[in-house]
Design a protein around this motif. Structure first.
Motif, PDB file in Angstrom:
ATOM      1  N   ILE A   7       0.356  75.287  10.824  1.00 51.38           N
ATOM      2  CA  ILE A   7      -0.104  74.305   9.843  1.00 51.38           C
ATOM      3  C   ILE A   7       0.863  73.125   9.898  1.00 51.38           C
ATOM      4  O   ILE A   7       2.073  73.289   9.679  1.00 51.38           O
ATOM      5  N   ARG A   8       0.349  71.944  10.206  1.00 53.73           N
ATOM      6  CA  ARG A   8       1.179  70.744  10.324  1.00 53.73           C
ATOM      7  C   ARG A   8       0.668  69.645   9.404  1.00 53.73           C
ATOM      8  O   ARG A   8      -0.545  69.552   9.154  1.00 53.73           O
ATOM      9  N   ASP A   9       1.593  68.819   8.907  1.00 50.28           N
ATOM     10  CA  ASP A   9       1.143  67.675   8.118  1.00 50.28           C
ATOM     11  C   ASP A   9       0.656  66.585   9.066  1.00 50.28           C
ATOM     12  O   ASP A   9       1.154  66.428  10.184  1.00 50.28           O
ATOM     13  N   THR A  10      -0.346  65.876   8.636  1.00 50.99           N
ATOM     14  CA  THR A  10      -0.955  64.866   9.502  1.00 50.99           C
ATOM     15  C   THR A  10      -0.148  63.576   9.518  1.00 50.99           C
ATOM     16  O   THR A  10      -0.322  62.756  10.422  1.00 50.99           O
ATOM     17  N   ALA A  11       0.741  63.362   8.547  1.00 51.38           N
ATOM     18  CA  ALA A  11       1.518  62.132   8.489  1.00 51.38           C
ATOM     19  C   ALA A  11       2.601  62.108   9.569  1.00 51.38           C
ATOM     20  O   ALA A  11       2.761  61.124  10.289  1.00 51.38           O
ATOM     21  N   LYS A  12       3.343  63.220   9.703  1.00 46.90           N
ATOM     22  CA  LYS A  12       4.472  63.256  10.639  1.00 46.90           C
ATOM     23  C   LYS A  12       4.363  64.376  11.670  1.00 46.90           C
ATOM     24  O   LYS A  12       5.279  64.585  12.457  1.00 46.90           O
ATOM     25  N   ASN A  13       3.249  65.102  11.643  1.00 44.44           N
ATOM     26  CA  ASN A  13       3.052  66.237  12.556  1.00 44.44           C
ATOM     27  C   ASN A  13       4.152  67.283  12.384  1.00 44.44           C
ATOM     28  O   ASN A  13       4.504  68.000  13.326  1.00 44.44           O
ATOM     29  N   ARG A  14       4.694  67.392  11.198  1.00 48.34           N
ATOM     30  CA  ARG A  14       5.762  68.355  10.934  1.00 48.34           C
ATOM     31  C   ARG A  14       5.178  69.751  10.758  1.00 48.34           C
ATOM     32  O   ARG A  14       4.153  69.933  10.103  1.00 48.34           O
ATOM     33  N   LEU A  15       5.831  70.749  11.356  1.00 46.79           N
ATOM     34  CA  LEU A  15       5.409  72.130  11.192  1.00 46.79           C
ATOM     35  C   LEU A  15       5.755  72.592   9.783  1.00 46.79           C
ATOM     36  O   LEU A  15       6.919  72.601   9.385  1.00 46.79           O
ATOM     37  N   VAL A  16       4.738  72.992   9.041  1.00 45.14           N
ATOM     38  CA  VAL A  16       4.917  73.401   7.643  1.00 45.14           C
ATOM     39  C   VAL A  16       4.867  74.918   7.504  1.00 45.14           C
ATOM     40  O   VAL A  16       5.725  75.519   6.851  1.00 45.14           O
ATOM     41  N   THR A  17       3.875  75.528   8.133  1.00 44.95           N
ATOM     42  CA  THR A  17       3.677  76.976   8.021  1.00 44.95           C
ATOM     43  C   THR A  17       3.283  77.541   9.375  1.00 44.95           C
ATOM     44  O   THR A  17       2.439  76.970  10.069  1.00 44.95           O
TER      45      THR A  17
END
Length: 257
Positions: A108-118
């Motif tokens: 699961i990644r955020d669409t703003a920074k492509n950061r791995l969240v989960t």
């Protein structure tokens, strides 16, 4: 045709497991995507894990790794300058070869920074025995240090759980959630007659968790892949052996379907 079991189907733990693993990852993404957009995406990350001892796996997960070469008839030889007769080997066995196993993780990644969240990890046999067990535990530690939530789905009875603890109950299946920087894990122990739970998938603060219905995921892939056409429910399920109580329950369940 639906599975004859209300929860996890132990017959899926055999030679079909690689297909089950991939199908679970795809269906999890499909279920989560409408709940995540537009701030998050679910991506499939495929990585290779080296299995140094594939001959220990059950079923036909890795073809040809247990083939033995029949020895050719050999004659005794005498070493040059010696009166000793060299005894030829009786067997010619293949040198154990490591194989590369493809594993799929749902990220699961955020669409703003492509950061791995989960990270949603579906455990496979290679994750639950050495040397893969140690490698996977190192990955767990890296995710924790990187502030990533970790949801682990252990739907295999064999092997050692990477999150095993003395207080963890002895159950066939288990789901574990380690939230970023949390001091405790959330655990969902699952007995054979139980349905799989609906579990939370954490996101970034202040966004609320989204639900993941694991039983709906399993039911959907069982039907889509027509696993009933490949499974022989007249045979015992793959190892390890079930307890006497679970065997009685399993037989009664199969007779009633």
């Amino acid at each position: 045709m639906p599975s004859p079991f209300p929860g996890m189907d132990p017959y899926l733990e055999g030679y079909l497991w690689p297909d089950v693993h991939s199908a679970l990852a795809n269906k999890i993404r499909q279920q989560l995507t409408p709940l995540l957009r537009p701030k998050y995406t679910a991506r499939l990350e495929v990585y290779l894990a080296e299995d140094a001892f594939p001959e220990g796996e059950i079923g036909i997960l890795y073809p040809d790794v247990e083939v033995l070469d029949a020895p050719k008839r050999q004659t005794a030889e005498t070493a040059p300058g010696s009166t000793l007769t060299i005894t030829p080997p009786k067997l010619s066995l293949p040198v154990p070869q490591a194989v590369q196993v493809r594993l799929t993780t749902v990220e699961i990644r955020d669409t703003a920074k492509n950061r791995l969240v989960t990270s949603i990890e579906i455990l496979s046999p290679v994750n639950k025995r050495e040397p893969g067990l140690t490698t996977y535990r190192q990955k767990r530690q890296r995710l924790y240090q990187a502030n990533v939530h970790l949801l682990e789905l252990d739907l295999l009875r064999r092997g050692s759980r990477p999150f095993a603890q003395p207080r963890l109950p002895e159950v066939p299946y288990c789901i574990a959630l380690t939230r970023a920087q949390a001091k405790q894990m959330g655990i969902w122990p699952v007995e054979l007659p139980n349905t799989l739970p609906v579990v939370p998938v954490p996101l970034q603060e202040p966004d609320p968790d989204v639900p993941l219905d694991l039983q709906a995921v399993l039911d959907a892939i069982y039907d889509e892949a027509a696993y009933d056409l490949s499974l022989d429910y007249n045979q015992a399920p793959p190892p390890p052996a079930l307890s006497k109580e679970d065997v009685n329950w399993l037989q009664a369940q199969l007779q009633n379907t």
